[in-house]
Design an enzyme around this catalytic site. Structure first.
Site, PDB file in Angstrom:
ATOM      1  N   ILE A  10       0.162   8.315 -18.620  1.00  0.00           N
ATOM      2  CA  ILE A  10      -0.352   7.092 -19.188  1.00  0.00           C
ATOM      3  C   ILE A  10      -1.794   7.176 -19.699  1.00  0.00           C
ATOM      4  O   ILE A  10      -2.234   6.223 -20.283  1.00  0.00           O
ATOM      5  CB  ILE A  10      -0.196   6.176 -17.735  1.00  0.00           C
ATOM      6  CG1 ILE A  10      -0.488   4.706 -18.101  1.00  0.00           C
ATOM      7  CG2 ILE A  10      -1.355   6.728 -16.751  1.00  0.00           C
ATOM      8  CD1 ILE A  10       0.154   3.830 -17.079  1.00  0.00           C
ATOM      9  N   ASN A  23      -6.689   2.928  -4.969  1.00  0.00           N
ATOM     10  CA  ASN A  23      -6.727   2.598  -3.473  1.00  0.00           C
ATOM     11  C   ASN A  23      -7.819   1.548  -3.360  1.00  0.00           C
ATOM     12  O   ASN A  23      -8.402   1.036  -4.360  1.00  0.00           O
ATOM     13  CB  ASN A  23      -7.084   3.995  -2.669  1.00  0.00           C
ATOM     14  CG  ASN A  23      -8.181   4.553  -3.180  1.00  0.00           C
ATOM     15  OD1 ASN A  23      -9.319   3.813  -2.997  1.00  0.00           O
ATOM     16  ND2 ASN A  23      -8.119   5.828  -3.565  1.00  0.00           N
ATOM     17  N   GLY A  31      -3.205  11.926  -7.818  1.00  0.00           N
ATOM     18  CA  GLY A  31      -2.218  11.288  -8.368  1.00  0.00           C
ATOM     19  C   GLY A  31      -2.753  10.719  -9.829  1.00  0.00           C
ATOM     20  O   GLY A  31      -3.505  11.058 -10.536  1.00  0.00           O
ATOM     21  N   VAL A  32      -2.053   9.603 -10.235  1.00  0.00           N
ATOM     22  CA  VAL A  32      -2.324   8.976 -11.486  1.00  0.00           C
ATOM     23  C   VAL A  32      -3.888   8.389 -11.470  1.00  0.00           C
ATOM     24  O   VAL A  32      -4.536   8.512 -12.417  1.00  0.00           O
ATOM     25  CB  VAL A  32      -1.258   7.702 -11.840  1.00  0.00           C
ATOM     26  CG1 VAL A  32      -1.535   6.498 -11.006  1.00  0.00           C
ATOM     27  CG2 VAL A  32      -1.634   7.145 -13.276  1.00  0.00           C
ATOM     28  N   ASP A  33      -4.469   7.958 -10.357  1.00  0.00           N
ATOM     29  CA  ASP A  33      -5.859   7.462 -10.256  1.00  0.00           C
ATOM     30  C   ASP A  33      -6.974   8.719 -10.722  1.00  0.00           C
ATOM     31  O   ASP A  33      -7.688   8.391 -11.422  1.00  0.00           O
ATOM     32  CB  ASP A  33      -6.032   7.167  -8.701  1.00  0.00           C
ATOM     33  CG  ASP A  33      -7.172   6.300  -8.535  1.00  0.00           C
ATOM     34  OD1 ASP A  33      -8.027   5.910  -9.406  1.00  0.00           O
ATOM     35  OD2 ASP A  33      -7.578   6.023  -7.285  1.00  0.00           O
ATOM     36  N   TYR A 120       1.911   6.840  -1.762  1.00  0.00           N
ATOM     37  CA  TYR A 120       2.132   5.679  -0.965  1.00  0.00           C
ATOM     38  C   TYR A 120       3.587   5.518  -0.426  1.00  0.00           C
ATOM     39  O   TYR A 120       3.726   4.659   0.273  1.00  0.00           O
ATOM     40  CB  TYR A 120       1.634   4.521  -1.699  1.00  0.00           C
ATOM     41  CG  TYR A 120       0.038   4.294  -1.496  1.00  0.00           C
ATOM     42  CD1 TYR A 120      -0.594   5.304  -0.834  1.00  0.00           C
ATOM     43  CD2 TYR A 120      -0.559   3.099  -1.907  1.00  0.00           C
ATOM     44  CE1 TYR A 120      -2.103   4.974  -0.747  1.00  0.00           C
ATOM     45  CE2 TYR A 120      -1.767   2.951  -2.027  1.00  0.00           C
ATOM     46  CZ  TYR A 120      -2.594   3.827  -1.418  1.00  0.00           C
ATOM     47  OH  TYR A 120      -4.073   3.777  -1.158  1.00  0.00           O
TER      48      TYR A 120
HETATM   49  N1  AR6 Z   1       0.611   9.265 -15.749  1.00  0.00           N
HETATM   50  C1  AR6 Z   1       1.687   8.382 -15.152  1.00  0.00           C
HETATM   51  N2  AR6 Z   1       2.110   8.381 -14.131  1.00  0.00           N
HETATM   52  C2  AR6 Z   1       1.603   9.271 -13.317  1.00  0.00           C
HETATM   53  C3  AR6 Z   1       0.382  10.280 -13.675  1.00  0.00           C
HETATM   54  C4  AR6 Z   1       0.211  10.174 -14.907  1.00  0.00           C
HETATM   55  N3  AR6 Z   1      -0.832  11.122 -15.490  1.00  0.00           N
HETATM   56  N4  AR6 Z   1       0.456  10.999 -12.356  1.00  0.00           N
HETATM   57  C5  AR6 Z   1       1.083  10.463 -11.483  1.00  0.00           C
HETATM   58  N5  AR6 Z   1       1.997   9.704 -11.695  1.00  0.00           N
HETATM   59  P1  AR6 Z   1       0.405   8.207  -7.248  1.00  0.00           P
HETATM   60  P2  AR6 Z   1       0.695   5.696  -5.328  1.00  0.00           P
HETATM   61  C6  AR6 Z   1       2.843   8.732 -11.250  1.00  0.00           C
HETATM   62  O1  AR6 Z   1       0.457   8.957  -5.916  1.00  0.00           O
HETATM   63  O2  AR6 Z   1       1.678   5.998  -4.690  1.00  0.00           O
HETATM   64  C7  AR6 Z   1      -4.080   8.089  -5.278  1.00  0.00           C
HETATM   65  O3  AR6 Z   1      -4.801   9.074  -4.537  1.00  0.00           O
HETATM   66  C8  AR6 Z   1       3.631   9.603 -10.103  1.00  0.00           C
HETATM   67  O4  AR6 Z   1       4.460  10.356 -10.469  1.00  0.00           O
HETATM   68  O5  AR6 Z   1      -0.382   8.302  -8.049  1.00  0.00           O
HETATM   69  O6  AR6 Z   1       0.287   4.144  -5.885  1.00  0.00           O
HETATM   70  C9  AR6 Z   1      -4.844   6.640  -5.209  1.00  0.00           C
HETATM   71  O7  AR6 Z   1      -6.147   6.996  -4.983  1.00  0.00           O
HETATM   72  C10 AR6 Z   1       4.075   8.091  -9.241  1.00  0.00           C
HETATM   73  O8  AR6 Z   1       5.407   8.088  -9.769  1.00  0.00           O
HETATM   74  O9  AR6 Z   1      -0.037   6.569  -6.435  1.00  0.00           O
HETATM   75  C11 AR6 Z   1      -4.426   6.062  -3.998  1.00  0.00           C
HETATM   76  O10 AR6 Z   1      -5.138   6.513  -2.661  1.00  0.00           O
HETATM   77  C12 AR6 Z   1       3.179   7.027  -9.667  1.00  0.00           C
HETATM   78  O11 AR6 Z   1       2.456   7.834 -10.641  1.00  0.00           O
HETATM   79  C13 AR6 Z   1      -2.714   6.703  -3.902  1.00  0.00           C
HETATM   80  O12 AR6 Z   1      -2.853   7.914  -4.593  1.00  0.00           O
HETATM   81  C14 AR6 Z   1       2.227   6.827  -8.550  1.00  0.00           C
HETATM   82  O13 AR6 Z   1       2.054   7.976  -7.610  1.00  0.00           O
HETATM   83  C15 AR6 Z   1      -1.913   5.443  -4.495  1.00  0.00           C
HETATM   84  O14 AR6 Z   1      -0.688   5.880  -4.388  1.00  0.00           O
END
Ligand code: AR6
Length: 165
Positions: A10, A23, A31-33, A120
């Site tokens: 993204i 968060n 992750g994405v954050d 999450y």
């Molecule tokens: N581009 C698009 N999607 C992505 C990317 C990327 N670069 N990287 C990961 N994903 P998550 P949550 C997808 O865990 O479950 C963080 O630490 C991933 O495959 O990022 O909402 C925050 O600070 C998954 O399908 O977010 C919070 O503490 C989706 O993004 C916590 O994680 C969401 O995965 C939020 O958890």
């Protein structure tokens, strides 16, 4: 069709805004954050520090800094706790409040990650239903925005593609 599904990172999207699955601290994470903070650069954290966090299901925005996207809309999805703690409504709110910000900013395009489906732990099939239905309803009633669902993993990609057929 104003809803598009793609697989990818993204942070590379050239939409007017990308949505961050953050968060409640809004101070970064994994992750994405983490990927968004790395790609946008350190000024993003400086702006996030001024926002006083964000409640689950709500959204706030910042500049995009080094991203191609002009804005980052930070939302906080629910942590899945079995489904009896309002998780479904909170996930719908996270999508809806992000869309409302995009509308207020008069944006033409926005890209969402699969909020809450990573650490999450929200069940992916349920999350797709909620994401798709919330966006679809919003677009039908109020907006002509282009909405991208950017799937990182193949499982989410195929769930979204099946939903769009
Ligand atoms: N581009 C698009 N999607 C992505 C990317 C990327 N670069 N990287 C990961 N994903 P998550 P949550 C997808 O865990 O479950 C963080 O630490 C991933 O495959 O990022 O909402 C925050 O600070 C998954 O399908 O977010 C919070 O503490 C989706 O993004 C916590 O994680 C969401 O995965 C939020 O958890």
């Amino acid at each position: 069709m104003p809803i598009k599904v793609i697989q990818g990172d993204i942070t590379q999207m050239k939409t007017d805004a990308i949505v961050n699955a953050a968060n409640t601290s809004l101070l970064g994470g994994g992750g994405v954050d983490g990927a968004i903070h790395r790609a946008a650069g350190p000024k993003l954290l400086e702006e996030c520090k001024t926002l006083n966090g964000c409640a689950t299901g709500q959204a706030k925005y910042t500049q995009g800094y080094q991203l191609a996207a002009r804005y980052i809309i930070h939302t906080v999805g629910p942590i899945w706790q079995g489904g009896a703690k309002g998780e479904e409504e909170l996930l719908a709110s996270a999508y809806l409040n992000s869309l409302k910000i995009a509308e207020c900013l008069k944006l033409n395009s926005i890209a969402f990650p699969n909020i809450s489906t990573g650490v999450y732990g929200f069940p992916k099939e349920k999350a797709v239903e909620i994401a798709y239905n919330t966006v679809n309803l919003f677009l039908r009633t109020t907006s002509t925005m282009e909405v991208y669902f950017v799937c990182f993993d193949a499982e989410n990609l195929s769930l979204y593609q099946n939903k769009l057929i």
